[in-house]
Design a protein around this motif. Structure first.
Motif, PDB file in Angstrom:
ATOM      1  N   THR A  67       9.444   3.321  -1.994  1.00 19.59           N
ATOM      2  CA  THR A  67       9.230   3.598  -0.571  1.00 19.59           C
ATOM      3  C   THR A  67       8.892   5.064  -0.342  1.00 19.59           C
ATOM      4  O   THR A  67       7.996   5.401   0.454  1.00 19.59           O
ATOM      5  N   LEU A  68       9.597   5.947  -1.039  1.00 15.44           N
ATOM      6  CA  LEU A  68       9.304   7.382  -0.920  1.00 15.44           C
ATOM      7  C   LEU A  68       7.881   7.695  -1.369  1.00 15.44           C
ATOM      8  O   LEU A  68       7.163   8.471  -0.726  1.00 15.44           O
ATOM      9  N   ILE A  69       7.463   7.092  -2.490  1.00 17.26           N
ATOM     10  CA  ILE A  69       6.114   7.344  -3.006  1.00 17.26           C
ATOM     11  C   ILE A  69       5.062   6.826  -2.029  1.00 17.26           C
ATOM     12  O   ILE A  69       4.042   7.484  -1.784  1.00 17.26           O
ATOM     13  N   ALA A  70       5.328   5.646  -1.431  1.00 13.29           N
ATOM     14  CA  ALA A  70       4.382   5.110  -0.437  1.00 13.29           C
ATOM     15  C   ALA A  70       4.283   6.052   0.754  1.00 13.29           C
ATOM     16  O   ALA A  70       3.184   6.327   1.264  1.00 13.29           O
ATOM     17  N   GLY A  71       5.431   6.573   1.218  1.00 10.80           N
ATOM     18  CA  GLY A  71       5.403   7.521   2.325  1.00 10.80           C
ATOM     19  C   GLY A  71       4.735   8.826   1.940  1.00 10.80           C
ATOM     20  O   GLY A  71       4.016   9.440   2.736  1.00 10.80           O
ATOM     21  N   GLY A  72       4.958   9.261   0.682  1.00  9.23           N
ATOM     22  CA  GLY A  72       4.342  10.497   0.220  1.00  9.23           C
ATOM     23  C   GLY A  72       2.829  10.400   0.119  1.00  9.23           C
ATOM     24  O   GLY A  72       2.118  11.377   0.373  1.00  9.23           O
ATOM     25  N   ARG A  73       2.317   9.231  -0.250  1.00 10.09           N
ATOM     26  CA  ARG A  73       0.863   9.071  -0.411  1.00 10.09           C
ATOM     27  C   ARG A  73       0.151   8.766   0.895  1.00 10.09           C
ATOM     28  O   ARG A  73      -0.965   9.235   1.122  1.00 10.09           O
ATOM     29  N   PHE A  74       0.779   7.953   1.738  1.00 13.12           N
ATOM     30  CA  PHE A  74       0.067   7.440   2.926  1.00 13.12           C
ATOM     31  C   PHE A  74       0.740   7.805   4.243  1.00 13.12           C
ATOM     32  O   PHE A  74       0.326   7.320   5.295  1.00 13.12           O
ATOM     33  N   GLY A  75       1.762   8.650   4.203  1.00 12.43           N
ATOM     34  CA  GLY A  75       2.433   9.024   5.437  1.00 12.43           C
ATOM     35  C   GLY A  75       3.093   7.820   6.092  1.00 12.43           C
ATOM     36  O   GLY A  75       3.720   6.989   5.443  1.00 12.43           O
ATOM     37  N   TYR A  76       2.926   7.725   7.401  1.00  6.73           N
ATOM     38  CA  TYR A  76       3.539   6.623   8.161  1.00  6.73           C
ATOM     39  C   TYR A  76       2.668   5.363   8.199  1.00  6.73           C
ATOM     40  O   TYR A  76       3.062   4.360   8.790  1.00  6.73           O
ATOM     41  N   THR A  77       1.512   5.407   7.586  1.00  9.21           N
ATOM     42  CA  THR A  77       0.528   4.339   7.761  1.00  9.21           C
ATOM     43  C   THR A  77       1.050   2.969   7.350  1.00  9.21           C
ATOM     44  O   THR A  77       0.670   1.954   7.941  1.00  9.21           O
ATOM     45  N   LEU A  78       1.927   2.916   6.336  1.00  6.81           N
ATOM     46  CA  LEU A  78       2.413   1.626   5.832  1.00  6.81           C
ATOM     47  C   LEU A  78       3.779   1.241   6.392  1.00  6.81           C
ATOM     48  O   LEU A  78       4.446   0.345   5.855  1.00  6.81           O
ATOM     49  N   LEU A  79       4.177   1.868   7.486  1.00  8.33           N
ATOM     50  CA  LEU A  79       5.463   1.534   8.081  1.00  8.33           C
ATOM     51  C   LEU A  79       5.533   0.055   8.466  1.00  8.33           C
ATOM     52  O   LEU A  79       6.568  -0.602   8.308  1.00  8.33           O
ATOM     53  N   TRP A  80       4.426  -0.477   8.961  1.00 10.97           N
ATOM     54  CA  TRP A  80       4.389  -1.886   9.363  1.00 10.97           C
ATOM     55  C   TRP A  80       4.697  -2.810   8.184  1.00 10.97           C
ATOM     56  O   TRP A  80       5.332  -3.860   8.361  1.00 10.97           O
ATOM     57  N   ALA A  81       4.287  -2.434   6.984  1.00 14.61           N
ATOM     58  CA  ALA A  81       4.517  -3.271   5.803  1.00 14.61           C
ATOM     59  C   ALA A  81       6.007  -3.345   5.483  1.00 14.61           C
ATOM     60  O   ALA A  81       6.510  -4.388   5.051  1.00 14.61           O
ATOM     61  N   ALA A  82       6.731  -2.243   5.687  1.00 12.44           N
ATOM     62  CA  ALA A  82       8.176  -2.252   5.455  1.00 12.44           C
ATOM     63  C   ALA A  82       8.869  -3.206   6.422  1.00 12.44           C
ATOM     64  O   ALA A  82       9.792  -3.933   6.046  1.00 12.44           O
ATOM     65  N   VAL A  83       8.402  -3.231   7.682  1.00  6.62           N
ATOM     66  CA  VAL A  83       8.978  -4.127   8.683  1.00  6.62           C
ATOM     67  C   VAL A  83       8.692  -5.585   8.318  1.00  6.62           C
ATOM     68  O   VAL A  83       9.580  -6.451   8.371  1.00  6.62           O
TER      69      VAL A  83
END
Length: 454
Positions: A67-83
């Motif tokens: 999750t940290l790596i996803a946030g580090g690479r794409f910022g908040y863009t993939l927040l919807w995927a976590a939900v």
């Protein structure tokens, strides 16, 4: 098989695969101590427990790194995927719990009714997976301890200590104590992750924008991993066993089980979103990359120490340890329960009778339960002192990749068949979500197999 809605007078059909609405108290099944446990009139957060256990067990240190790596690479863009990922896990855990409560049969009993191939698969899976996972869980728990107490002892010995502590705790305690300790550790995880998310000062505007489903270039695998990975392990299958160990053993507890499950994965959602915020604010904005695997969390500890001081760094390491320890003792307890059920069915070689799920309490004291505890603890210690055998890693990766598709597909199969009472079979929504989850896990399975070091 077509969905079936209950049309009995006085009952409310549940379109999401649920059953009748119970307007008053209904007798619950016998709890682990054999006493009758009455179901409450209304579902209340006071009754939650098994869901917290399964959610905490499923979220390991590796998931937080991803999750940290996803946030580090794409910022908040993939927040919807976590939900979306949390919604998928809610559906899977609800289906497993509903099977146990609606049929009075364990999940392994259901798998066995689908054919002998399920028994063979499970036997191979738990043997190889348990051997390698044991070493991984002990190492993950040892990493933050070595960082918190540098120079005290080597990482391998910290790992051995964690394994022995987990073994002793599960061996000498029953579900009630186990649940309380897991809840306490989840509280530590919750406080630490929320503190970190607030400490890095999140950009609320960008976070809200991240709820819109967008796929940046090169983000597909990270997106699928966020949806399918966090909180998704064999312990999702153990949820029904923990539900029974709690004393919930019939359909009068389904409303409580559903609330328990939703609250648990809402908590998981907070963990995931908080770590994505940390990745977006602390890593993405600075262009910092973490190492893959659990050691990436040690990298983050160093970054936190430089930015916010030693106290914040140490607090994070405490949360890291709580995250790893919940996964360790959760697997030690939950998968050992499943293995004990597997052995009981293998020995009987006959059809299980309704109400068998209530035997979970007795299985905590059984020889197969304790034998699998020993298997998770002592043989894996060899991997702590030796390089992992190359062939074993490949076989473990292949078998592990197939478990989540197996779980999703078999739950759809069981909950749309005559094995489940008609009023508790899947509705269109449950079938849609579980079907989509099965497809997602198949894609992730293929991707993981392709990435193995053949």
């Amino acid at each position: 098989m077509a969905d079936t809605a209950d049309t009995t007078p006085g009952r409310r059909p549940d379109r999401d695969g649920g059953g009748p609405h119970h307007g008053g108290p209904a007798p619950g099944g016998p709890g682990p101590d054999g006493r009758q446990t009455p179901a409450p009139r209304k579902a209340s957060w006071r009754y939650i427990g098994p869901g917290i256990v399964v959610a905490a067990t499923g979220v390991g240190a590796g998931d937080l790194v991803a999750t940290l790596i996803a946030g580090g690479r794409f910022g908040y863009t993939l927040l919807w995927a976590a939900v979306v990922g949390c919604l998928v896990k809610i559906s899977l855990a609800e289906a497993a719990g509903r099977w146990h409560l609606a049929t009075g049969r364990t999940l392994f009993d259901g798998w066995r009714s689908l054919g002998a191939w399920t028994t063979g698969y499970f036997a191979v899976y738990v043997a190889i997976w348990g051997f390698v996972y044991g070493a991984a869980a002990m190492s993950s728990s040892a990493l933050p301890l070595q960082a918190l107490f540098p120079g005290v002892m080597d990482l391998k010995w910290w790992a051995v200590l964690c394994g022995l502590a987990g073994l002793a705790f599960v061996w000498f305690n029953r579900y009630a104590v186990f649940e309380k300790v897991m809840t306490l550790l989840v509280g530590v995880m919750f406080v630490v992750t929320l503190y970190l998310a607030v400490r890095v000062t999140p950009n609320l505007g960008r976070a809200l924008a991240g709820l819109a489903p967008v796929l940046p270039d090169g983000s597909l695998i990270y997106t699928l991993g966020l949806i399918g990975g966090v909180g998704g392990t064999i312990t999702l299958a153990a949820y029904g066993y923990w539900v029974n160990a709690k004393g919930w053993t019939d359909t009068s507890w389904i409303k409580v089980m559903r609330l328990d499950n939703r609250v648990a994965y809402l908590t998981t959602g907070v963990f995931v979103v908080a770590m994505l915020v940390v990745g977006a604010e602390l890593l993405h904005s600075s262009g910092i990359a973490l190492a893959k695997g659990d050691k990436g969390l040690l990298d983050l500890s160093g970054i936190l120490a430089d930015r916010y001081g030693t106290v914040t760094s140490k607090l994070f390491l405490v949360g890291f340890f709580a995250t790893s320890l919940t996964s360790l003792i959760g697997v030690w307890h939950g998968v050992s329960l499943m293995f004990a059920d597997f052995v009981a069915h293998f020995r009987s070689r006959g059809a299980a009778t309704p109400g068998e799920a209530a035997a979970v309490g007795a299985r905590e004291r059984s020889l197969p339960f304790r034998a699998y505890l020993l298997w998770l603890t002592f043989p894996p210690m060899a991997l702590l002192f030796l390089d992992q055998p190359f062939g074993l890693v490949i076989v473990y990766g292949v078998i592990g990749a197939f478990f989540m598709p197996f779980l999703a597909v078999t739950l759809v199969w069981l909950l749309n068949s005559s094995r489940t009472p008609a009023e508790w079979r899947n509705g269109p929504l449950s079938n849609g979500v579980l079907g989509a989850a099965g497809l997602l896990f198949v894609v992730l399975c293929v991707q993981q197999v392709r990435e193995l070091p053949w």
